[in-house]
Design a protein around this motif. Structure first.
Motif, mmCIF file in Angstrom:
data_model
loop_
_atom_site.group_PDB
_atom_site.id
_atom_site.type_symbol
_atom_site.label_atom_id
_atom_site.label_comp_id
_atom_site.label_asym_id
_atom_site.label_seq_id
_atom_site.Cartn_x
_atom_site.Cartn_y
_atom_site.Cartn_z
ATOM 1 N N GLU A 53 -9.831 -2.585 -13.199
ATOM 2 C CA GLU A 53 -10.590 -1.694 -14.091
ATOM 3 C C GLU A 53 -10.514 -0.254 -13.561
ATOM 4 O O GLU A 53 -10.286 0.700 -14.306
ATOM 5 N N MET A 54 -10.676 -0.120 -12.235
ATOM 6 C CA MET A 54 -10.687 1.210 -11.622
ATOM 7 C C MET A 54 -9.341 1.919 -11.809
ATOM 8 O O MET A 54 -9.290 3.095 -12.142
ATOM 9 N N LEU A 55 -8.236 1.191 -11.630
ATOM 10 C CA LEU A 55 -6.914 1.825 -11.796
ATOM 11 C C LEU A 55 -6.709 2.274 -13.234
ATOM 12 O O LEU A 55 -6.139 3.341 -13.498
ATOM 13 N N LYS A 56 -7.198 1.462 -14.156
ATOM 14 C CA LYS A 56 -7.074 1.818 -15.566
ATOM 15 C C LYS A 56 -7.850 3.109 -15.855
ATOM 16 O O LYS A 56 -7.335 4.027 -16.510
ATOM 17 N N LEU A 57 -9.051 3.175 -15.311
ATOM 18 C CA LEU A 57 -9.880 4.376 -15.517
ATOM 19 C C LEU A 57 -9.240 5.590 -14.833
ATOM 20 O O LEU A 57 -9.133 6.668 -15.417
ATOM 21 N N ALA A 58 -8.792 5.391 -13.587
ATOM 22 C CA ALA A 58 -8.225 6.520 -12.827
ATOM 23 C C ALA A 58 -7.008 7.107 -13.549
ATOM 24 O O ALA A 58 -6.799 8.320 -13.577
ATOM 25 N N ASN A 59 -6.215 6.227 -14.168
ATOM 26 C CA ASN A 59 -4.990 6.692 -14.849
ATOM 27 C C ASN A 59 -5.236 7.086 -16.305
ATOM 28 O O ASN A 59 -4.308 7.520 -16.993
ATOM 29 N N ASP A 60 -6.473 6.973 -16.739
ATOM 30 C CA ASP A 60 -6.800 7.283 -18.132
ATOM 31 C C ASP A 60 -6.971 8.792 -18.314
ATOM 32 O O ASP A 60 -8.060 9.307 -18.595
ATOM 33 N N LEU A 68 -1.368 4.531 -8.698
ATOM 34 C CA LEU A 68 -2.041 5.728 -9.211
ATOM 35 C C LEU A 68 -0.976 6.661 -9.776
ATOM 36 O O LEU A 68 0.031 6.934 -9.113
ATOM 37 N N GLU A 69 -1.185 7.125 -10.994
ATOM 38 C CA GLU A 69 -0.187 8.002 -11.625
ATOM 39 C C GLU A 69 -0.471 9.439 -11.224
ATOM 40 O O GLU A 69 -1.141 10.177 -11.955
ATOM 41 N N SER A 70 0.004 9.828 -10.048
ATOM 42 C CA SER A 70 -0.193 11.216 -9.629
ATOM 43 C C SER A 70 0.855 11.599 -8.596
ATOM 44 O O SER A 70 1.446 10.734 -7.946
ATOM 45 N N GLY A 71 1.081 12.888 -8.487
ATOM 46 C CA GLY A 71 2.109 13.375 -7.572
ATOM 47 C C GLY A 71 1.684 13.293 -6.118
ATOM 48 O O GLY A 71 2.518 13.270 -5.215
ATOM 49 N N MET A 72 0.371 13.282 -5.876
ATOM 50 C CA MET A 72 -0.135 13.290 -4.490
ATOM 51 C C MET A 72 -1.323 12.341 -4.391
ATOM 52 O O MET A 72 -2.162 12.306 -5.293
ATOM 53 N N VAL A 73 -1.380 11.603 -3.296
ATOM 54 C CA VAL A 73 -2.485 10.659 -3.098
ATOM 55 C C VAL A 73 -3.065 10.853 -1.698
ATOM 56 O O VAL A 73 -2.341 10.770 -0.700
ATOM 57 N N GLY A 74 -4.345 11.118 -1.639
ATOM 58 C CA GLY A 74 -5.046 11.210 -0.354
ATOM 59 C C GLY A 74 -5.673 9.861 -0.043
ATOM 60 O O GLY A 74 -6.451 9.354 -0.853
ATOM 61 N N ILE A 75 -5.324 9.278 1.085
ATOM 62 C CA ILE A 75 -5.895 7.979 1.466
ATOM 63 C C ILE A 75 -6.804 8.193 2.671
ATOM 64 O O ILE A 75 -6.342 8.626 3.731
ATOM 65 N N ASN A 76 -8.068 7.972 2.477
ATOM 66 C CA ASN A 76 -9.083 8.224 3.496
ATOM 67 C C ASN A 76 -9.120 9.691 3.935
ATOM 68 O O ASN A 76 -9.388 10.013 5.090
ATOM 69 N N THR A 77 -8.827 10.575 3.002
ATOM 70 C CA THR A 77 -8.955 12.009 3.233
ATOM 71 C C THR A 77 -9.181 12.713 1.901
ATOM 72 O O THR A 77 -8.695 12.262 0.867
ATOM 73 N N GLY A 78 -9.923 13.824 1.966
ATOM 74 C CA GLY A 78 -10.154 14.612 0.754
ATOM 75 C C GLY A 78 -9.325 15.879 0.746
ATOM 76 O O GLY A 78 -9.416 16.698 -0.171
#
Ligand code: ADP
Length: 480
Positions: free
Chosen positions: A399-406, A430-440
């Motif tokens: 559900e979360m991935l669907k929302l994140a990519n919506d 995740l449909e994005s060019g950059m992903v922060g994992i355990n960082t903001g």
């Protein structure tokens, strides 16, 4: 303005090595107190054409310099920027509003791109390829694409220019910069230091204008400009892309974002709260990689909200020049109105107000927070670009991935969690060019910055950044 090096504050623009004033000018206003800082030339078509001609004429000699020479000049520029860091930060805060600590960091961050591409200038290698026949030799060389135009936004008035101009100059391109009308002073100060560093006349030109649409049209339509690098809204990016099609320019488009920040049930909550604050409230929420939608797993939802609320309450809004301010003013009234509209609409549709964002004097807005946000609200679709955190609840990863990519956007995404298998799955989906994992915080010179979907294309920084400014030529050498 309290700066040591008065030469950095310019009321003129730079065309072909000449600092030019003009009969028409426009005012640059301090967003904290709405006072006039200085007026700068309001350039139009004729000045833009002169700047294009200067970039065109100087291209031959600049691209023919040795890579080492271009590298040395970029290093000298880097050194001068760092020597003037405090003054540049003061100019930046005064015209843009962000707190001084962030302005100093932006100068160092922008300068890091100049240093990086001073290094990359010497590493633009080609290839040799085994030929198809015994008599054939195939050689690939890489050459500067030509004069480039850079159109930049107001939220990082220094760094956005550095990220575009450093690789351009390193590759052997010349440039015409059109900074945002709200924040032209950092661009002019940078250009002054570039000149001092030995960048030859015409190689770097800065056109200030309040009429970006006219100047933009001229830059896009002109065949002497071979590339456009743009950072700004998706709406304007699409207009510029269309305007560039008759001349088939090479393009880089760093456009809007709508970043999800996801907190999984196995996340370190304190780390996630700190990461959320760092991502959400940088530049008072006015960055294209700010956490726009914060999704929290239902099992930790209340705990996360409580901890985040305690941190947000401590964020003081004030003048960027005062050391206890954590966020400065927003850039203009339209920005304040947008955050207010998104907040009110979400509230009217059932979002729970945890901390009300208050409009204080002028363009100052205090940090706010709402929870129980859902995807039927405008705030889920638009970039907030202000100090308001919006929290959503989710129960399963699917559900979360669907929302994140919506979303039509795909610039940055973040998540906090610990299970490696789950981390890979989410990162890859995740449909994005950059992903922060355990960082903001994800932006740094060694990494490729850029987006997918309606967030655009092209990458800035890293070993990939230089490719935006070079073209490939292949030589087929027949020995028979
Ligand atoms: P933002 O919402 O961040 O202000 P914009 O896309 O409006 O984003 O602005 C980013 C940059 O694009 C600024 O330098 C602005 O002056 C410029 N700009 C805005 N509209 C146009 C246009 N029609 N043609 C060329 N440049 C434009």
């Amino acid at each position: 303005m309290d700066i040591k090096n008065k030469n950095l504050l310019k009321n003129s623009c730079l065309i072909n090595g000449q600092w030019r004033e003009s009969a028409k000018s426009f005012e640059v206003i301090n967003p904290y107190n709405q006072e006039l800082i200085i007026s700068v030339p309001d350039c139009g078509e004729s000045e833009t054409l002169e700047a294009i001609e200067a970039a065109h004429k100087s291209f031959e000699s600049w691209k023919s310099q040795t890579a080492e020479k271009r590298s040395d000049i970029l290093y000298a520029w880097y050194d001068l920027i760092m020597k003037n860091q405090e003054d540049l930060a003061t100019i930046l805060t005064t015209e843009q509003g962000k707190i001084l600590a962030e302005a100093r960091a932006e100068i160092a961050y922008g300068a890091s791109y100049i240093k990086w591409f001073a290094e990359e200038a010497r590493r633009i290698y080609g290839d040799t390829i085994p030929g198809k026949s015994q008599d054939e030799r195939i050689i690939v060389i890489k050459q500067a694409v030509g004069p480039v135009a850079s159109i930049t936004p107001w939220n990082f008035p220094m760094a956005m220019i550095a990220r575009k101009i450093a690789p351009a100059l390193a590759a052997g391109c010349t440039a015409v910069i059109k900074p945002a009308e709200d924040t032209p002073l950092s661009a002019l100060a940078m250009a002054y230091l570039a000149e001092q560093a030995g960048i030859p006349n015409g190689v770097l030109n800065v056109i200030t204008t309040s009429d970006s649409s006219t100047v933009g049209k001229v830059l896009c339509a002109d065949d002497r400009i071979k590339k456009l690098s743009f950072t700004g809204s998706t709406k304007v990016g699409k207009i510029l892309m269309e305007q560039c099609s008759p001349t088939l320019k090479k393009l880089s488009m760093e456009l809007g974002g709508n970043a999800p920040m996801i907190i999984l049930d196995d996340a370190d909550i304190d780390k996630a709260v700190s990461g959320t604050i760092a991502s959400k409230f940088r530049n008072a929420g006015q960055t294209c990689v700010c956490a726009n939608r914060i999704y929290v797993h239902e099992s930790i939802y209340d705990t996360f909200i409580e901890k985040l609320e305690n941190r947000i309450k401590k964020i003081k809004a004030g003048s960027g020049l005062e050391s206890d301010s954590k966020i400065g003013p927003l850039i203009n009234q339209a920005a304040v109105d947008k955050v207010t509209r998104l907040f009110e609409e979400a509230k009217s549709k059932g979002a729970r107000v945890i901390i009300e964002p208050e409009v204080k004097e002028g363009l100052l807005m205090s940090a706010g927070m709402i929870a129980d946000v859902t995807h039927d609200m405008d705030i889920a679709k638009e970039e907030i670009f202000g100090p308001l955190a919006a929290i959503y609840k989710f129960s399963t990863d699917e559900e979360m991935l669907k929302l994140a990519n919506d979303t039509e956007f795909g610039l940055a995404a973040y998540f906090f969690g610990t299970d490696p298998k789950r981390i890979w799955h989410i990162a890859e989906n995740l449909e994005s060019g950059m992903v922060g994992i355990n960082t903001g915080l994800i932006s740094n010179v060694t990494a490729p910055f850029g987006g997918v979907k309606h967030s655009g294309f092209g990458r800035e920084g890293s070993k990939y950044g230089i490719e935006e400014y070079i073209q490939i030529k292949y030589l087929n050498w027949n020995l028979s």
